[in-house]
Design a protein around this motif. Structure first.
Motif, mmCIF file in Angstrom:
data_model
loop_
_atom_site.group_PDB
_atom_site.id
_atom_site.type_symbol
_atom_site.label_atom_id
_atom_site.label_comp_id
_atom_site.label_asym_id
_atom_site.label_seq_id
_atom_site.Cartn_x
_atom_site.Cartn_y
_atom_site.Cartn_z
ATOM 1 N N LEU A 1 39.003 57.013 21.585
ATOM 2 C CA LEU A 1 39.839 55.872 21.971
ATOM 3 C C LEU A 1 40.027 54.909 20.805
ATOM 4 O O LEU A 1 39.071 54.313 20.319
ATOM 5 C CB LEU A 1 39.216 55.136 23.154
ATOM 6 C CG LEU A 1 40.107 54.075 23.811
ATOM 7 C CD1 LEU A 1 41.326 54.728 24.466
ATOM 8 C CD2 LEU A 1 39.329 53.262 24.830
ATOM 9 N N GLU A 2 41.286 54.751 20.360
ATOM 10 C CA GLU A 2 41.612 53.893 19.217
ATOM 11 C C GLU A 2 42.271 52.583 19.628
ATOM 12 O O GLU A 2 42.201 51.601 18.900
ATOM 13 C CB GLU A 2 42.543 54.634 18.244
ATOM 14 C CG GLU A 2 41.905 55.848 17.591
ATOM 15 C CD GLU A 2 42.863 56.557 16.646
ATOM 16 O OE1 GLU A 2 44.015 56.069 16.466
ATOM 17 O OE2 GLU A 2 42.476 57.601 16.090
ATOM 18 N N GLN A 3 42.940 52.582 20.772
ATOM 19 C CA GLN A 3 43.653 51.375 21.209
ATOM 20 C C GLN A 3 43.387 51.126 22.693
ATOM 21 O O GLN A 3 43.583 52.010 23.530
ATOM 22 C CB GLN A 3 45.158 51.524 20.965
ATOM 23 C CG GLN A 3 45.945 50.261 21.287
ATOM 24 C CD GLN A 3 47.384 50.328 20.791
ATOM 25 O OE1 GLN A 3 47.780 51.274 20.126
ATOM 26 N NE2 GLN A 3 48.176 49.330 21.102
ATOM 27 N N LEU A 4 42.924 49.902 22.991
ATOM 28 C CA LEU A 4 42.635 49.515 24.374
ATOM 29 C C LEU A 4 43.386 48.223 24.689
ATOM 30 O O LEU A 4 43.227 47.217 23.994
ATOM 31 C CB LEU A 4 41.127 49.307 24.549
ATOM 32 C CG LEU A 4 40.639 48.873 25.936
ATOM 33 C CD1 LEU A 4 41.023 49.906 26.996
ATOM 34 C CD2 LEU A 4 39.132 48.653 25.926
ATOM 35 N N ILE A 5 44.218 48.269 25.733
ATOM 36 C CA ILE A 5 45.029 47.116 26.126
ATOM 37 C C ILE A 5 44.460 46.553 27.425
ATOM 38 O O ILE A 5 44.542 47.191 28.479
ATOM 39 C CB ILE A 5 46.514 47.518 26.289
ATOM 40 C CG1 ILE A 5 47.035 48.169 25.002
ATOM 41 C CG2 ILE A 5 47.357 46.305 26.656
ATOM 42 C CD1 ILE A 5 48.402 48.830 25.136
ATOM 43 N N LEU A 6 43.876 45.350 27.327
ATOM 44 C CA LEU A 6 43.259 44.694 28.485
ATOM 45 C C LEU A 6 43.948 43.361 28.765
ATOM 46 O O LEU A 6 43.312 42.412 29.242
ATOM 47 C CB LEU A 6 41.759 44.463 28.216
ATOM 48 C CG LEU A 6 40.904 45.719 28.035
ATOM 49 C CD1 LEU A 6 39.496 45.347 27.610
ATOM 50 C CD2 LEU A 6 40.859 46.533 29.331
ATOM 51 N N ARG A 7 45.230 43.262 28.482
ATOM 52 C CA ARG A 7 45.971 42.022 28.708
ATOM 53 C C ARG A 7 45.996 41.679 30.193
ATOM 54 O O ARG A 7 46.254 42.523 31.040
ATOM 55 C CB ARG A 7 47.403 42.182 28.169
ATOM 56 C CG ARG A 7 48.281 40.948 28.311
ATOM 57 C CD ARG A 7 49.703 41.230 27.822
ATOM 58 N NE ARG A 7 50.295 42.355 28.519
ATOM 59 C CZ ARG A 7 50.813 42.313 29.723
ATOM 60 N NH1 ARG A 7 50.807 41.180 30.411
ATOM 61 N NH2 ARG A 7 51.345 43.392 30.284
ATOM 62 N N ASN A 8 45.724 40.409 30.502
ATOM 63 C CA ASN A 8 45.771 39.902 31.872
ATOM 64 C C ASN A 8 44.974 40.782 32.839
ATOM 65 O O ASN A 8 45.479 41.255 33.861
ATOM 66 C CB ASN A 8 47.230 39.789 32.344
ATOM 67 C CG ASN A 8 47.340 39.052 33.672
ATOM 68 O OD1 ASN A 8 46.523 38.204 33.990
ATOM 69 N ND2 ASN A 8 48.346 39.403 34.463
ATOM 70 N N THR A 9 43.705 40.991 32.509
ATOM 71 C CA THR A 9 42.818 41.759 33.399
ATOM 72 C C THR A 9 41.756 40.861 34.032
ATOM 73 O O THR A 9 40.866 41.358 34.725
ATOM 74 C CB THR A 9 42.126 42.910 32.637
ATOM 75 O OG1 THR A 9 41.527 42.382 31.448
ATOM 76 C CG2 THR A 9 43.105 44.002 32.275
ATOM 77 N N GLY A 10 41.831 39.547 33.755
ATOM 78 C CA GLY A 10 40.911 38.606 34.387
ATOM 79 C C GLY A 10 39.530 38.537 33.766
ATOM 80 O O GLY A 10 38.649 37.850 34.296
ATOM 81 N N ILE A 11 39.302 39.247 32.651
ATOM 82 C CA ILE A 11 37.958 39.227 32.063
ATOM 83 C C ILE A 11 37.679 37.856 31.444
ATOM 84 O O ILE A 11 38.541 37.228 30.854
ATOM 85 C CB ILE A 11 37.744 40.353 31.022
ATOM 86 C CG1 ILE A 11 38.767 40.281 29.883
ATOM 87 C CG2 ILE A 11 37.810 41.712 31.683
ATOM 88 C CD1 ILE A 11 38.512 41.277 28.785
ATOM 89 N N SER A 12 36.437 37.400 31.604
ATOM 90 C CA SER A 12 36.056 36.065 31.126
ATOM 91 C C SER A 12 35.039 36.119 29.988
ATOM 92 O O SER A 12 34.759 35.094 29.365
ATOM 93 C CB SER A 12 35.486 35.228 32.276
ATOM 94 O OG SER A 12 34.388 35.892 32.865
ATOM 95 N N SER A 13 34.476 37.293 29.732
ATOM 96 C CA SER A 13 33.512 37.405 28.633
ATOM 97 C C SER A 13 33.436 38.845 28.143
ATOM 98 O O SER A 13 33.815 39.778 28.858
ATOM 99 C CB SER A 13 32.123 36.949 29.080
ATOM 100 O OG SER A 13 31.617 37.809 30.087
ATOM 101 N N ILE A 14 32.935 38.993 26.904
ATOM 102 C CA ILE A 14 32.740 40.310 26.299
ATOM 103 C C ILE A 14 31.329 40.335 25.731
ATOM 104 O O ILE A 14 30.910 39.396 25.047
ATOM 105 C CB ILE A 14 33.765 40.565 25.179
ATOM 106 C CG1 ILE A 14 35.183 40.596 25.752
ATOM 107 C CG2 ILE A 14 33.469 41.875 24.446
ATOM 108 C CD1 ILE A 14 36.274 40.604 24.709
ATOM 109 N N HIS A 15 30.604 41.417 26.010
ATOM 110 C CA HIS A 15 29.229 41.498 25.525
ATOM 111 C C HIS A 15 28.851 42.960 25.304
ATOM 112 O O HIS A 15 29.166 43.817 26.132
ATOM 113 C CB HIS A 15 28.286 40.864 26.558
ATOM 114 C CG HIS A 15 26.847 40.865 26.132
ATOM 115 N ND1 HIS A 15 26.433 40.481 24.874
ATOM 116 C CD2 HIS A 15 25.719 41.208 26.812
ATOM 117 C CE1 HIS A 15 25.115 40.586 24.793
ATOM 118 N NE2 HIS A 15 24.665 41.029 25.955
ATOM 119 N N PHE A 16 28.228 43.239 24.164
ATOM 120 C CA PHE A 16 27.729 44.582 23.865
ATOM 121 C C PHE A 16 26.206 44.494 23.732
ATOM 122 O O PHE A 16 25.674 44.227 22.655
ATOM 123 C CB PHE A 16 28.374 45.122 22.587
ATOM 124 C CG PHE A 16 29.883 45.169 22.665
ATOM 125 C CD1 PHE A 16 30.524 46.039 23.522
ATOM 126 C CD2 PHE A 16 30.655 44.312 21.889
ATOM 127 C CE1 PHE A 16 31.912 46.066 23.611
ATOM 128 C CE2 PHE A 16 32.044 44.329 21.968
ATOM 129 C CZ PHE A 16 32.669 45.209 22.836
#
Length: 531
Positions: free
Chosen positions: A283-298
């Motif tokens: 996976l090289e490109q991920l489009i998460l526009r307007n998905t309601g996510i409020s945070s990112i954490h790895f």
């Protein structure tokens, strides 16, 4: 005469004028004569009720005013795939006007009859169909496959098919068409409200060469995606926008060839849902526009380390979301392959009023980023952003236990959590010293003046000149000043600068519209002039 109702009308998609809907009831209605179709309309404003009439519930609708009854003769149940193709590309029987009527041609007053003209015309149509590679039958009321053997015979060379916004009501219809088009590479069936299989219906030949598939606005769920994906062995791009997908599952043994995934306009329950697709190897490109996510954490990687999630991800779109904390931007530096980011319209961007400073902060926080919000990041822009970041937060670093002496350098966990790239910037440019960070005085014109030495390295006869220039002065205006000094037109001048902090490096001042401060020039630096 009453219109004939197809035996499989229940659940079929129909058009009535410009409106489309799904047949939810076929039969009689109390105190009326004849057969009615109960339709749930895509646009609820077209409806009148919820499927009930005079106290009897004939069918159910999602919207309280989304349904109505129509007579069968008002409903268009659509046409088969080949009929739509022939109509769209002028290859149907009605358009064989060059053959006159029937098997005759008219020459002046003479009518000449030709034997076998029907078969000749049909052969010509087949030849023309066989030449089609890229076809679109969008909004052509396609509802079913039709004669599958004829599709095989006449569509052998088709590679790209647009079937969007038709009357397809079942994924089986799509399979019936696709399995007869052996070289199919691109398929768009968006805007068809379809039923998808609830159990595996593997069809090995249907999508064996398919690389791009669009299923936007089809009401597909992620569970259904994974079931269907067993038949997409080489798929590279999958578009699933606007499908009300809220929950993801791990794609085991499917979608392993995927390079692009578009989940935009699906309201995911939380940002952790994304972890479930983090092991897609290509996976090289991920489009998460307007998905309601409020945070990112790895969570698998600490400060300054790279995550094992999304190993190949180069381009990420998280614009139009609810991300409010800079910590999520810090997390993106953990992605080992990230090169391009779209993050406009998130609350964290409102924390900084100056748009240029905002961009600099993002650039400084994500080390490998090359494109931000569709704008290329130039090397000089990165250098300036990182030097400014190092200086702006230098005082906080010192107060948190940072020190230019490596043996005494012990910044707190709290500081490292807020600025995980700061140690790397100190290694790259050197740790800031106390003297360098003094003078965070109120901004005045005096404080904004830079004392610069101006040299002409290729003209030793020209003595160096010292000048005090405002840091807000553009390179274009600097060239105007130099014209008065050297009588050389600004268009012929090439400027760069040297700094004691960048030993052995020369930075080009290559954008006439940018101010000196954009390049992080400081008092004591030397501007080099060539022509």
């Amino acid at each position: 005469m009453a219109a004939e109702v197809p035996p499989d009308a229940l659940g079929r998609r129909v058009a009535c004028g410009t409106d489309c809907g799904t047949v939810r009831y076929v039969g009689s209605v109390s105190r009326t004569a004849g057969i009615w179709l109960g339709v749930e309309w895509d646009d609820p404003q077209r409806g009148k009720h919820d499927g009930s009439y005079e106290g009897t519930q004939y069918f159910k609708c999602r919207h309280p005013k989304g349904g109505s009854f129509i007579r069968p003769n008002k409903a268009n149940f659509g046409v088969d795939f080949l009929t739509a193709v022939k109509d769209r590309y002028g290859l149907n029987d009605k358009q064989d006007v060059q053959f006159g009527t029937g098997n005759t041609l008219v020459f002046g007053k003479k009518t000449v009859e030709f034997v076998g003209m029907d078969s000749v015309a049909e052969q010509q149509r087949q030849v023309q169909l066989n030449r089609l590679v890229d076809i679109s039958v969008r909004e052509c009321a396609v509802s079913h496959a039709g004669q599958e053997e004829e599709i095989s015979r006449t569509c052998a060379n088709m590679r790209h098919i647009n079937l969007s916004k038709n009357l397809i009501s079942s994924w089986e219809t799509v399979i019936a068409i696709a399995c007869r088009v052996q070289n199919l590479e691109t398929l768009n069936v968006s805007e068809n409200k379809m039923r998808f299989p609830s159990t595996s219906t593997f069809s090995p030949s249907a999508f064996s060469n398919l690389k791009i598939l669009a299923l936007n606005q089809t009401e597909i769920t992620w569970t259904e995606v994974l079931l269907c994906a067993q038949g997409w062995p080489v798929l590279e791009e999958l578009y699933l926008s606007s499908n009300n997908i809220t929950v993801l599952e791990r794609p085991d043994n499917v979608l392993q060839t995927l390079k692009l995934l578009d989940l935009s306009d699906n309201q995911l329950l939380d940002g952790n849902q994304v972890h479930l697709i983090a092991q897609l190897p290509r996976l090289e490109q991920l489009i998460l526009r307007n998905t309601g996510i409020s945070s990112i954490h790895f969570p698998d990687a600490g400060f300054g380390c790279k995550t094992k999630m999304f190993p190949s991800l180069k381009r990420l779109a998280i614009n139009d979301n609810k991300i409010s904390q800079w910590s999520s931007i810090n997390e993106l530096d953990k992605l080992p392959s990230l090169r391009a980011l779209q993050c406009n319209n998130n609350p964290f961007m409102d924390t900084e009023k100056n748009p240029e400073t905002l961009i600099q902060l993002i650039i400084a926080k994500i080390s490998q980023l090359e494109v931000l919000n569709n704008c290329e990041i130039l090397p000089a822009e990165r250098r300036g952003a990182e030097l400014d970041y190092r200086k702006i937060f230098g005082k906080d670093w010192l107060e948190a236990g940072g020190h230019w002496n490596p043996e005494k350098n012990k910044p707190s966990e709290e500081f490292l959590a807020a600025h995980p790239r700061y140690p790397a910037l100190c290694l790259k440019y050197g740790a800031p010293e106390e003297g360098e960070l003094k003078g965070q005085e109120p901004v005045t014109l005096k404080n904004q003046l830079l004392t610069l030495t101006i040299k002409c390295p290729e003209k030793p006869e020209q003595k160096p000149v010292e000048k005090k220039l405002p840091e807000s002065m553009t390179i274009q205006k600097v060239k105007g000043l130099l014209y008065r000094l050297f009588k050389i037109p600004g268009s012929e001048l090439k400027l760069s600068y040297e700094s004691s902090k960048l030993e052995g490096k020369e930075v080009e001042l290559d954008n006439d519209l940018k101010p000196l401060q954009f390049y992080s020039i400081e008092s004591g630096d030397c501007v080099l002039v060539r022509w």
